[in-house]
Design an enzyme around this catalytic site. Structure first.
Site, mmCIF file in Angstrom:
data_model
loop_
_atom_site.group_PDB
_atom_site.id
_atom_site.type_symbol
_atom_site.label_atom_id
_atom_site.label_comp_id
_atom_site.label_asym_id
_atom_site.label_seq_id
_atom_site.Cartn_x
_atom_site.Cartn_y
_atom_site.Cartn_z
ATOM 1 N N LYS A 263 1.492 0.246 7.620
ATOM 2 C CA LYS A 263 2.007 -1.114 7.408
ATOM 3 C C LYS A 263 2.940 -1.531 8.557
ATOM 4 O O LYS A 263 2.825 -2.634 9.083
ATOM 5 C CB LYS A 263 2.750 -1.200 6.051
ATOM 6 N N THR B 178 0.483 4.426 5.524
ATOM 7 C CA THR B 178 -0.878 3.944 5.764
ATOM 8 C C THR B 178 -0.949 2.999 6.967
ATOM 9 O O THR B 178 -2.018 2.504 7.298
ATOM 10 C CB THR B 178 -1.437 3.236 4.512
ATOM 11 N N HIS C 87 -10.076 30.581 -10.811
ATOM 12 C CA HIS C 87 -10.376 29.212 -10.331
ATOM 13 C C HIS C 87 -11.682 29.216 -9.534
ATOM 14 O O HIS C 87 -12.536 28.349 -9.718
ATOM 15 C CB HIS C 87 -9.289 28.742 -9.361
ATOM 16 N N GLY D 257 0.827 -1.215 0.000
ATOM 17 C CA GLY D 257 0.000 0.000 0.000
ATOM 18 C C GLY D 257 0.851 1.250 0.000
ATOM 19 O O GLY D 257 2.075 1.183 0.154
ATOM 20 N N HIS E 59 -5.686 35.100 -10.905
ATOM 21 C CA HIS E 59 -5.579 33.658 -11.159
ATOM 22 C C HIS E 59 -6.502 32.871 -10.198
ATOM 23 O O HIS E 59 -7.302 32.040 -10.630
ATOM 24 C CB HIS E 59 -4.113 33.247 -10.957
ATOM 25 N N GLU E 60 -6.390 33.183 -8.921
ATOM 26 C CA GLU E 60 -7.195 32.444 -7.937
ATOM 27 C C GLU E 60 -8.679 32.783 -8.079
ATOM 28 O O GLU E 60 -9.539 31.912 -7.910
ATOM 29 C CB GLU E 60 -6.723 32.739 -6.504
HETATM 30 P P1 ATP Z 1 5.992 3.443 4.722
HETATM 31 O O1 ATP Z 1 5.400 2.670 3.581
HETATM 32 O O2 ATP Z 1 6.399 4.813 4.337
HETATM 33 O O3 ATP Z 1 7.054 2.680 5.485
HETATM 34 P P2 ATP Z 1 3.938 2.686 6.618
HETATM 35 O O4 ATP Z 1 2.726 2.277 5.843
HETATM 36 O O5 ATP Z 1 4.783 1.596 7.189
HETATM 37 O O6 ATP Z 1 4.808 3.719 5.776
HETATM 38 P P3 ATP Z 1 3.725 3.541 9.327
HETATM 39 O O7 ATP Z 1 5.195 3.659 9.522
HETATM 40 O O8 ATP Z 1 3.036 2.365 9.907
HETATM 41 O O9 ATP Z 1 3.420 3.647 7.778
HETATM 42 O O10 ATP Z 1 2.994 4.861 9.834
HETATM 43 C C1 ATP Z 1 3.682 6.066 10.085
HETATM 44 C C2 ATP Z 1 2.957 6.840 11.170
HETATM 45 O O11 ATP Z 1 1.697 7.315 10.657
HETATM 46 C C3 ATP Z 1 2.610 6.000 12.366
HETATM 47 O O12 ATP Z 1 3.618 6.038 13.329
HETATM 48 C C4 ATP Z 1 1.330 6.630 12.880
HETATM 49 O O13 ATP Z 1 1.616 7.754 13.688
HETATM 50 C C5 ATP Z 1 0.671 7.149 11.615
HETATM 51 N N1 ATP Z 1 -0.303 6.194 11.046
HETATM 52 C C6 ATP Z 1 -0.243 5.652 9.812
HETATM 53 N N2 ATP Z 1 -1.301 4.871 9.591
HETATM 54 C C7 ATP Z 1 -2.047 4.890 10.703
HETATM 55 C C8 ATP Z 1 -3.263 4.266 11.097
HETATM 56 N N3 ATP Z 1 -3.921 3.472 10.254
HETATM 57 N N4 ATP Z 1 -3.751 4.520 12.326
HETATM 58 C C9 ATP Z 1 -3.094 5.336 13.172
HETATM 59 N N5 ATP Z 1 -1.946 5.963 12.860
HETATM 60 C C10 ATP Z 1 -1.420 5.751 11.646
#
Ligand code: ATP
Length: 506
Positions: free
Chosen positions: A112, A110, A337, A106, A333-334
């Site tokens: 992971k 997000t 839009h 993903g 410009h703005e």
């Molecule tokens: P990358 O692909 O860049 O490594 P990742 O998907 O592993 O990113 P994370 O490292 O898990 O992302 O998330 C970074 C920070 O964003 C987390 O420490 C948290 O603070 C916040 N965060 C991201 N997703 C969530 C979520 N679903 N719920 C709560 N906090 C989130």
């Protein structure tokens, strides 16, 4: 330390031998050359290979699934897959083949990494993390050695902590596990990936320490298919951008430890943040707190959160010395839009600003709307029209457009290209790969020119309002959508469902 001792000893030997009349120049030059090569490569080739690659996470930093918002489907899929670590007997009783690897795929930020950490907490496993790039070295065999070390390290760690299972998390999987044979310089990458496959193939549910590998990638398309076949990374779990509900949950999680004023409406903030990842939302909550502190207030208000959204999206406000003529151009410009947006999508403008932020000299903020995932042709055309409206307004008032429209035009042509790909152009449904580039170019131009013509007609009709809004912007820097509707004599209508966007003038 050891290097200093070795260097000192070498120096002593050189001095001693030179007193005895030996010619040491060739040895000194060779030594210098070797030292240079080693330094350039960040140390001896085997040096890192035998040291620890992964990093463990202490119990204090443990993450649980309820600390992750908006990823219910991914979390459920992951939890199911984790059962073989958490309840091995039940899984074996049904004859289920245990999973060896799970791939989380993903966009960045997000959650992971959070999911992988929560998986370790859920299964009471030790957690060891490493990044794909840590295995990539110039020297053949080093990456493979590090893989072996990582698996051993996970087992040792589990034994030391008296745990029965270990989770190895490898981020940036596409770096380590890209298509084999694609790297022309050497076969180091292939050896590293082969070693990972060998280690995974060797995992068994009967191992003293059960091990699960969780990989994460933003580019699943680059990962070698051999890694994704059953028996290796059996499950690919999609960790997408959160929807509105998800964003609301994440905002609640990240504001739980912050003092919020009465007027804060997190649901409205969630509506306004379509396309934001969890990391963006965490940043919004944090920036809002910083803005509240900057304003000398002890609670975060809705205005702080809204400004934080702009800051996360467009960057920090900047004090840039602009000439009057430049400011006037940005205002026109703005205003262009904003008027076209209001005509085509009544009630859609929330506010217009000409105070610069990062690269943007001004921007239109659209009203919060429902998330939109598919668009009909008419809406795509409106998107193009609103994007070109800034440049067309400049043409109308100054007789020429400026470099400030470059980003808008880039987005407009990309939207037009998407229309061609979706069969919305005169070419009909086509395979864009098989169409000559000059034909695609002509079709995209026809779409954008059609919308430029449409906008020109609209702005000519509202020329007076265009100039009045620009003048007001010069006076007040920022004006609300309501005032735009009044100045342009446009009706105030409840906005329709639209995705949120900002037309910023770079
Ligand atoms: P990358 O692909 O860049 O490594 P990742 O998907 O592993 O990113 P994370 O490292 O898990 O992302 O998330 C970074 C920070 O964003 C987390 O420490 C948290 O603070 C916040 N965060 C991201 N997703 C969530 C979520 N679903 N719920 C709560 N906090 C989130």
């Amino acid at each position: 330390m050891i290097y200093d001792a070795v260097a000192g000893a070498c120096l002593a030997v050189i001095v001693f031998l030179s007193f005895r009349g030996f010619n040491l120049w060739p040895i000194v030059l060779l030594g210098g050359l070797l030292y240079f090569i080693v330094r350039m490569n960040g140390g001896l080739p085997f040096q890192k290979g035998f040291t620890r690659v992964g990093r463990g996470v202490g119990t204090a930093n443990r993450v649980t699934f309820d600390k992750i918002g908006g990823q219910k489907t991914a979390a459920t899929e992951l939890q199911e897959a984790l059962d073989f670590l958490a309840h091995p007997e039940a899984v074996e009783a049904l004859g289920i083949r245990p999973l060896k690897g799970i791939m989380l795929s993903g966009p960045p930020g997000t959650g992971k990494t959070l999911l992988a950490k929560a998986a370790a907490t859920y299964t009471n496993s030790v957690f060891l993390s490493a990044s794909g790039s840590e295995f990539v070295e110039m020297y053949a065999g080093v990456g493979a050695q590090r893989i072996r070390t990582l698996f051993k390290q996970a087992k040792d760690m589990a034994k030391a902590e008296s745990k029965k299972s270990a989770i190895i998390f490898i981020d940036e999987m596409e770096v380590l596990a890209g298509y084999r044979g694609k790297h022309s310089s050497h076969l180091e990458y292939d050896q590293t990936l082969n070693q990972l496959l060998v280690e995974m193939d060797g995992l068994s549910s009967r191992d003293e320490i059960r091990t699960l590998v969780i990989g994460a990638t933003n580019r699943i398309d680059l990962v070698d298919p051999a890694l994704l076949r059953p028996g290796r990374f059996d499950r690919v779990v999609r960790v997408g951008l959160p929807d509105r509900e998800g964003r609301y949950e994440i905002l609640k999680l990240h504001t739980a430890n912050k003092p919020l004023a009465e007027d804060v409406d997190l649901a409205a903030i969630a509506r306004e943040t379509f396309g934001f990842s969890g990391a963006h939302l965490e940043s919004v909550a944090n920036e809002a707190a910083i803005l509240a502190r900057r304003a000398g207030e002890n609670k975060i208000r809705q205005a702080h959160l809204r400004e934080a959204i702009d800051k996360v999206m467009l960057g920090e406000k900047v004090t840039r010395k602009q000439t009057e003529i430049e400011k006037h151009r940005v205002a026109v410009h703005e205003a262009g839009h904003a008027i076209v947006s209001e005509i085509l999508r009544p009630g859609s403008v929330d506010s217009v600003t000409i105070s610069p932020r990062s690269n943007a000299l001004g921007y239109v903020r659209h009203s919060p709307q429902d998330d939109i995932y598919i668009q009909p042709r008419s809406e795509m055309e409106k998107d193009v029209a609103i994007l070109v409206a800034g440049g067309v307004a400049e043409m109308e008032v100054f007789g020429e457009s400026s470099t400030g429209s470059a980003d808008d035009y880039d987005k407009a042509t990309r939207t037009a290209r998407q229309m061609v790909m979706c069969g919305m152009s005169d070419l009909g449904i086509v395979d864009i790969q098989l169409i000559p580039s000059d034909v695609i170019h002509r079709t995209i131009t026809a779409i954008t020119q059609g919308q430029i013509q449409r906008v020109r007609t609209l702005l000519t009709r509202h020329r007076k309002a265009l100039e009045e809004i620009a003048a007001k912007l010069l006076e007040e820097e920022s004006i609300p959508g309501e005032q735009i509707r009044q100045l342009a004599s446009l009706p105030t209508v409840r906005p329709r469902s639209r995705k949120r966007s900002v037309e910023a003038r770079p």
